[in-house]
Motif scaffolding. Structure first.
Motif, PDB file in Angstrom:
ATOM      1  N   ILE A  78      47.259  32.656  50.182  1.00  0.00           N
ATOM      2  CA  ILE A  78      46.864  31.584  49.270  1.00  0.00           C
ATOM      3  C   ILE A  78      45.633  30.815  49.756  1.00  0.00           C
ATOM      4  CG2 ILE A  78      47.597  29.358  48.268  1.00  0.00           C
ATOM      5  CD1 ILE A  78      48.923  31.704  46.937  1.00  0.00           C
ATOM      6  N   ILE A  79      45.602  30.401  51.015  1.00  0.00           N
ATOM      7  CA  ILE A  79      44.499  29.563  51.506  1.00  0.00           C
ATOM      8  C   ILE A  79      43.154  30.289  51.427  1.00  0.00           C
ATOM      9  CG2 ILE A  79      43.561  28.342  53.520  1.00  0.00           C
ATOM     10  CD1 ILE A  79      46.458  27.475  54.125  1.00  0.00           C
ATOM     11  N   PRO A  80      43.029  31.539  51.892  1.00  0.00           N
ATOM     12  CA  PRO A  80      41.745  32.232  51.710  1.00  0.00           C
ATOM     13  C   PRO A  80      41.389  32.422  50.237  1.00  0.00           C
ATOM     14  CG  PRO A  80      43.048  33.339  53.387  1.00  0.00           C
ATOM     15  CD  PRO A  80      43.937  32.310  52.736  1.00  0.00           C
ATOM     16  N   ARG A 134      42.126  30.338  47.797  1.00  0.00           N
ATOM     17  CA  ARG A 134      41.613  29.047  47.332  1.00  0.00           C
ATOM     18  C   ARG A 134      40.181  28.828  47.803  1.00  0.00           C
ATOM     19  NH1 ARG A 134      45.772  24.450  48.752  1.00  0.00           N
ATOM     20  NH2 ARG A 134      44.139  23.234  47.759  1.00  0.00           N
ATOM     21  N   ARG A 135      39.904  29.191  49.043  1.00  0.00           N
ATOM     22  CA  ARG A 135      38.539  29.041  49.574  1.00  0.00           C
ATOM     23  C   ARG A 135      37.554  29.919  48.809  1.00  0.00           C
ATOM     24  NH1 ARG A 135      40.334  29.149  55.872  1.00  0.00           N
ATOM     25  NH2 ARG A 135      41.054  26.994  55.968  1.00  0.00           N
ATOM     26  N   LEU A 136      37.973  31.151  48.525  1.00  0.00           N
ATOM     27  CA  LEU A 136      37.102  32.051  47.757  1.00  0.00           C
ATOM     28  C   LEU A 136      36.864  31.494  46.358  1.00  0.00           C
ATOM     29  CD1 LEU A 136      35.475  34.641  47.508  1.00  0.00           C
ATOM     30  CD2 LEU A 136      37.617  35.833  46.939  1.00  0.00           C
ATOM     31  N   GLY A 137      37.909  30.975  45.735  1.00  0.00           N
ATOM     32  CA  GLY A 137      37.761  30.368  44.408  1.00  0.00           C
ATOM     33  C   GLY A 137      36.789  29.197  44.421  1.00  0.00           C
ATOM     34  N   ALA A 138      36.867  28.363  45.465  1.00  0.00           N
ATOM     35  CA  ALA A 138      35.948  27.223  45.586  1.00  0.00           C
ATOM     36  C   ALA A 138      34.512  27.697  45.795  1.00  0.00           C
ATOM     37  CB  ALA A 138      36.378  26.317  46.738  1.00  0.00           C
ATOM     38  N   LEU A 139      34.334  28.745  46.581  1.00  0.00           N
ATOM     39  CA  LEU A 139      33.001  29.304  46.824  1.00  0.00           C
ATOM     40  C   LEU A 139      32.418  29.892  45.541  1.00  0.00           C
ATOM     41  CD1 LEU A 139      30.953  29.848  49.123  1.00  0.00           C
ATOM     42  CD2 LEU A 139      32.079  32.050  49.443  1.00  0.00           C
ATOM     43  N   GLU A 199      46.539  40.132  40.733  1.00  0.00           N
ATOM     44  CA  GLU A 199      47.896  39.597  40.788  1.00  0.00           C
ATOM     45  C   GLU A 199      48.025  38.514  41.850  1.00  0.00           C
ATOM     46  OE1 GLU A 199      50.135  43.139  41.514  1.00  0.00           O
ATOM     47  OE2 GLU A 199      49.569  44.029  39.598  1.00  0.00           O
ATOM     48  N   SER A 200      49.006  37.652  41.655  1.00  0.00           N
ATOM     49  CA  SER A 200      49.379  36.623  42.616  1.00  0.00           C
ATOM     50  C   SER A 200      48.186  35.737  42.974  1.00  0.00           C
ATOM     51  CB  SER A 200      50.010  37.272  43.854  1.00  0.00           C
ATOM     52  OG  SER A 200      50.543  36.316  44.723  1.00  0.00           O
ATOM     53  N   SER A 201      47.818  35.678  44.251  1.00  0.00           N
ATOM     54  CA  SER A 201      46.757  34.761  44.694  1.00  0.00           C
ATOM     55  C   SER A 201      45.369  35.160  44.199  1.00  0.00           C
ATOM     56  CB  SER A 201      46.750  34.651  46.219  1.00  0.00           C
ATOM     57  OG  SER A 201      46.481  35.904  46.800  1.00  0.00           O
ATOM     58  N   CYS A 202      45.210  36.356  43.688  1.00  0.00           N
ATOM     59  CA  CYS A 202      43.915  36.793  43.132  1.00  0.00           C
ATOM     60  C   CYS A 202      43.497  35.917  41.953  1.00  0.00           C
ATOM     61  CB  CYS A 202      44.003  38.260  42.711  1.00  0.00           C
ATOM     62  SG  CYS A 202      42.503  38.908  41.961  1.00  0.00           S
ATOM     63  N   VAL A 203      44.467  35.308  41.305  1.00  0.00           N
ATOM     64  CA  VAL A 203      44.168  34.456  40.156  1.00  0.00           C
ATOM     65  C   VAL A 203      43.306  33.255  40.563  1.00  0.00           C
ATOM     66  CG1 VAL A 203      45.219  32.980  38.396  1.00  0.00           C
ATOM     67  CG2 VAL A 203      46.215  35.204  38.927  1.00  0.00           C
ATOM     68  N   LEU A 204      43.461  32.771  41.788  1.00  0.00           N
ATOM     69  CA  LEU A 204      42.707  31.586  42.233  1.00  0.00           C
ATOM     70  C   LEU A 204      41.202  31.832  42.262  1.00  0.00           C
ATOM     71  CD1 LEU A 204      45.209  30.379  44.953  1.00  0.00           C
ATOM     72  CD2 LEU A 204      44.896  29.486  42.632  1.00  0.00           C
ATOM     73  N   PRO A 205      40.714  32.929  42.844  1.00  0.00           N
ATOM     74  CA  PRO A 205      39.275  33.202  42.733  1.00  0.00           C
ATOM     75  C   PRO A 205      38.848  33.462  41.288  1.00  0.00           C
ATOM     76  CG  PRO A 205      40.228  34.513  44.498  1.00  0.00           C
ATOM     77  CD  PRO A 205      41.357  33.851  43.778  1.00  0.00           C
ATOM     78  N   PHE A 206      39.705  34.110  40.505  1.00  0.00           N
ATOM     79  CA  PHE A 206      39.371  34.408  39.111  1.00  0.00           C
ATOM     80  C   PHE A 206      39.105  33.132  38.325  1.00  0.00           C
ATOM     81  CE2 PHE A 206      40.825  35.141  34.683  1.00  0.00           C
ATOM     82  CZ  PHE A 206      39.811  36.009  34.284  1.00  0.00           C
ATOM     83  N   ILE A 207      39.976  32.139  38.459  1.00  0.00           N
ATOM     84  CA  ILE A 207      39.787  30.912  37.673  1.00  0.00           C
ATOM     85  C   ILE A 207      38.630  30.060  38.188  1.00  0.00           C
ATOM     86  CG2 ILE A 207      42.164  30.838  36.850  1.00  0.00           C
ATOM     87  CD1 ILE A 207      42.715  28.658  38.906  1.00  0.00           C
ATOM     88  N   GLY A 208      38.116  30.373  39.384  1.00  0.00           N
ATOM     89  CA  GLY A 208      36.940  29.674  39.899  1.00  0.00           C
ATOM     90  C   GLY A 208      35.653  30.092  39.200  1.00  0.00           C
ATOM     91  N   GLY A 209      35.705  31.187  38.452  1.00  0.00           N
ATOM     92  CA  GLY A 209      34.508  31.706  37.786  1.00  0.00           C
ATOM     93  C   GLY A 209      34.001  30.816  36.675  1.00  0.00           C
ATOM     94  N   LYS A 210      32.690  30.719  36.581  1.00  0.00           N
ATOM     95  CA  LYS A 210      32.075  29.944  35.496  1.00  0.00           C
ATOM     96  C   LYS A 210      32.368  30.621  34.163  1.00  0.00           C
ATOM     97  CE  LYS A 210      27.729  27.937  33.998  1.00  0.00           C
ATOM     98  NZ  LYS A 210      26.341  27.674  34.347  1.00  0.00           N
ATOM     99  N   LYS A 211      32.198  31.926  34.143  1.00  0.00           N
ATOM    100  CA  LYS A 211      32.548  32.751  32.986  1.00  0.00           C
ATOM    101  C   LYS A 211      33.590  33.740  33.489  1.00  0.00           C
ATOM    102  CE  LYS A 211      30.567  35.938  29.633  1.00  0.00           C
ATOM    103  NZ  LYS A 211      29.327  36.615  29.204  1.00  0.00           N
ATOM    104  N   ARG A 212      34.741  33.784  32.850  1.00  0.00           N
ATOM    105  CA  ARG A 212      35.832  34.643  33.298  1.00  0.00           C
ATOM    106  C   ARG A 212      36.092  35.731  32.259  1.00  0.00           C
ATOM    107  NH1 ARG A 212      36.870  29.375  34.351  1.00  0.00           N
ATOM    108  NH2 ARG A 212      37.994  29.076  32.407  1.00  0.00           N
ATOM    109  N   ILE A 213      36.074  36.975  32.723  1.00  0.00           N
ATOM    110  CA  ILE A 213      36.311  38.105  31.824  1.00  0.00           C
ATOM    111  C   ILE A 213      37.474  38.929  32.376  1.00  0.00           C
ATOM    112  CG2 ILE A 213      35.324  40.179  30.782  1.00  0.00           C
ATOM    113  CD1 ILE A 213      32.549  38.855  31.288  1.00  0.00           C
TER     114      ILE A 213
END
Length: 71
Positions: free
Chosen positions: A27-29, A31-36, A51-65
């Motif tokens: 989770i912590i990495p 979240r960091r990737l999502g913030a970056l 799946e799972s924690s991968c969603v955190l970087p995904f929702i960090g995207g300006k445009k999400r596809i």
């Protein structure tokens, strides 16, 4: 990742999007990737699985596809 971008007919080394495929992870990495990703205003794309924690970087995207066949 895919490197894209042009300026005056010359390619510049900028990253504008990132492809994500993961069955999950820590989770912590994530979240960091999502913030970056958000800080650099990158777009995110999921071609097949995020799946799972991968969603955190995904929702960090300006445009999400999300591919219609992705899980």
């Amino acid at each position: 990742m895919r490197i894209v971008g042009e300026r005056g007919g010359q390619q510049k080394n900028t990253i504008s999007s990132i492809n994500l495929t993961s069955g999950g992870g820590w989770i912590i990495p994530a979240r960091r990737l999502g913030a970056l990703i958000a800080q650099h205003e990158l777009s995110t794309y999921v071609p097949n699985a995020c799946e799972s924690s991968c969603v955190l970087p995904f929702i960090g995207g300006k445009k999400r596809i999300l591919n219609t066949k992705a899980s």
